[in-house]
Scaffold this motif. Structure first.
Motif, short mmCIF file in Angstrom:
data_model
loop_
_atom_site.label_atom_id
_atom_site.label_comp_id
_atom_site.label_asym_id
_atom_site.label_seq_id
_atom_site.Cartn_x
_atom_site.Cartn_y
_atom_site.Cartn_z
N ALA A 38 0.84 -1.20 0.00
CA ALA A 38 0.00 0.00 0.00
C ALA A 38 0.88 1.25 0.00
O ALA A 38 2.06 1.20 0.37
CB ALA A 38 -0.91 0.00 1.23
N PRO A 39 0.32 2.40 -0.38
CA PRO A 39 1.11 3.63 -0.45
C PRO A 39 1.50 4.21 0.91
O PRO A 39 2.34 5.09 0.98
CB PRO A 39 0.23 4.61 -1.23
CG PRO A 39 -1.14 4.07 -1.13
CD PRO A 39 -1.03 2.59 -0.93
N TYR A 92 5.42 -6.73 -3.08
CA TYR A 92 4.86 -5.55 -2.42
C TYR A 92 5.68 -4.31 -2.76
O TYR A 92 5.13 -3.23 -2.98
CB TYR A 92 4.83 -5.72 -0.90
CG TYR A 92 4.00 -6.88 -0.41
CD1 TYR A 92 2.94 -7.40 -1.14
CD2 TYR A 92 4.28 -7.47 0.83
CE1 TYR A 92 2.19 -8.46 -0.67
CE2 TYR A 92 3.53 -8.52 1.31
CZ TYR A 92 2.49 -9.02 0.56
OH TYR A 92 1.75 -10.07 1.02
N GLU A 93 7.00 -4.48 -2.80
CA GLU A 93 7.88 -3.35 -3.09
C GLU A 93 7.60 -2.78 -4.48
O GLU A 93 7.65 -1.57 -4.68
CB GLU A 93 9.34 -3.81 -2.99
CG GLU A 93 10.34 -2.70 -3.18
CD GLU A 93 11.76 -3.18 -3.01
OE1 GLU A 93 12.55 -2.44 -2.40
OE2 GLU A 93 12.09 -4.30 -3.47
N LYS A 94 7.27 -3.66 -5.43
CA LYS A 94 6.97 -3.22 -6.79
C LYS A 94 5.67 -2.42 -6.87
O LYS A 94 5.48 -1.63 -7.79
CB LYS A 94 6.88 -4.42 -7.73
CG LYS A 94 8.20 -5.11 -7.95
CD LYS A 94 8.02 -6.37 -8.79
CE LYS A 94 9.30 -7.17 -8.87
NZ LYS A 94 9.10 -8.46 -9.54
N LYS A 95 4.75 -2.63 -5.91
CA LYS A 95 3.45 -1.99 -5.92
C LYS A 95 3.46 -0.56 -5.37
O LYS A 95 2.47 0.15 -5.51
CB LYS A 95 2.45 -2.78 -5.06
CG LYS A 95 2.06 -4.12 -5.60
CD LYS A 95 1.05 -4.73 -4.64
CE LYS A 95 0.56 -6.07 -5.06
NZ LYS A 95 -0.42 -6.60 -4.10
N THR A 96 4.54 -0.17 -4.70
CA THR A 96 4.53 1.11 -4.00
C THR A 96 5.75 1.95 -4.34
O THR A 96 6.80 1.41 -4.71
CB THR A 96 4.43 0.89 -2.47
OG1 THR A 96 4.27 2.16 -1.83
CG2 THR A 96 5.65 0.17 -1.92
N SER A 97 5.62 3.25 -4.18
CA SER A 97 6.75 4.15 -4.40
C SER A 97 7.51 4.41 -3.10
O SER A 97 8.61 4.95 -3.12
CB SER A 97 6.27 5.47 -5.00
OG SER A 97 5.36 6.10 -4.11
N ARG A 98 6.95 4.01 -1.97
CA ARG A 98 7.63 4.24 -0.69
C ARG A 98 8.67 3.16 -0.43
O ARG A 98 8.59 2.06 -0.97
CB ARG A 98 6.63 4.29 0.47
CG ARG A 98 5.99 2.97 0.80
CD ARG A 98 4.95 3.12 1.93
NE ARG A 98 4.20 1.89 2.07
CZ ARG A 98 4.51 0.89 2.88
NH1 ARG A 98 5.57 0.99 3.68
NH2 ARG A 98 3.78 -0.20 2.93
N VAL A 99 9.64 3.49 0.38
CA VAL A 99 10.60 2.49 0.83
C VAL A 99 9.94 1.76 2.00
O VAL A 99 9.52 2.38 2.97
CB VAL A 99 11.92 3.14 1.28
CG1 VAL A 99 12.86 2.11 1.88
CG2 VAL A 99 12.58 3.87 0.12
N ILE A 100 9.80 0.47 1.86
CA ILE A 100 9.15 -0.33 2.91
C ILE A 100 10.11 -0.46 4.10
O ILE A 100 11.20 -1.01 3.95
CB ILE A 100 8.75 -1.71 2.37
CG1 ILE A 100 7.69 -1.55 1.27
CG2 ILE A 100 8.25 -2.60 3.49
CD1 ILE A 100 7.32 -2.83 0.55
N PRO A 101 9.70 0.05 5.26
CA PRO A 101 10.58 0.00 6.42
C PRO A 101 10.77 -1.42 6.96
O PRO A 101 9.85 -2.25 6.89
CB PRO A 101 9.87 0.85 7.47
CG PRO A 101 8.88 1.67 6.72
CD PRO A 101 8.49 0.83 5.54
N VAL A 102 11.96 -1.65 7.50
CA VAL A 102 12.27 -2.90 8.19
C VAL A 102 12.64 -2.51 9.62
O VAL A 102 13.42 -1.57 9.83
CB VAL A 102 13.41 -3.67 7.51
CG1 VAL A 102 13.74 -4.94 8.28
CG2 VAL A 102 13.04 -3.99 6.06
N VAL A 103 12.07 -3.23 10.58
CA VAL A 103 12.26 -2.90 12.00
C VAL A 103 12.96 -4.06 12.69
O VAL A 103 12.55 -5.22 12.55
CB VAL A 103 10.89 -2.63 12.67
CG1 VAL A 103 11.06 -2.31 14.14
CG2 VAL A 103 10.15 -1.51 11.94
#
Length: 109
Positions: A38-39, A92-103
Motif C-alpha cells: 500500500a502507499p 509488495y515493493e513493486k506496488k509502491t513508491s515508498r521504501v518499505i521500512p524494516v524494524v
C-alpha cells in the motif's frame, strides 16, 4: 509468525498484530512494514515508532522487545535476504513508491 502487542500512538490502547518475522544471528528479529504494498505504512508501524518498547509472542514465549527502524544501509543489506525467504515482499515493493521500512526487535533483558 510473531504477535506484536503494540501501543496505540494516540489512544494508548494495546493492539495485537500477527506478522512474519526473520530471526537474525544476533538473536534479534526483523519485521517488515509492508502493508501489502500500500502507499502508506501500516498503523502498527506508527505505533512502534511512538512506543518502541512492547511485548511480543513467539511460539509459546512472551517477552519485551525494543524496536528500531533499520538505517538505509542496514535495510539495503537485509532486504535481499528477506525477499529471498519471502518473495511476496519483493512483489509488495513493486506496488509502491515508498521504501518499505524494516524494524529490528531486540529482546529487553
Amino acid at each position: 509468525m510473531i504477535l506484536i502487542h503494540h501501543i496505540g500512538a494516540k489512544t494508548g490502547t494495546v493492539r495485537v498484530n500477527p506478522l512474519v518475522y526473520f530471526p537474525q544471528p544476533d538473536s534479534s528479529m526483523l519485521i517488515v512494514a509492508s502493508k501489502g504494498g500500500a502507499p502508506t505504512n501500516p498503523d502498527w508501524y506508527h505505533n512502534v515508532l511512538a512506543h518502541p518498547r512492547f511485548d511480543v509472542e513467539v511460539g509459546t514465549e512472551t517477552f519485551t522487545v525494543e524496536a528500531q527502524v533499520l538505517t538505509e544501509e542496514e535495510r539495503a543489506e537485509a532486504w535481499p535476504t528477506i525477499v529471498a525467504q519471502r518473495p511476496g515482499f519483493g512483489e509488495y515493493e513493486k506496488k509502491t513508491s515508498r521504501v518499505i521500512p524494516v524494524v529490528r526487535l531486540r529482546r529487553v533483558t
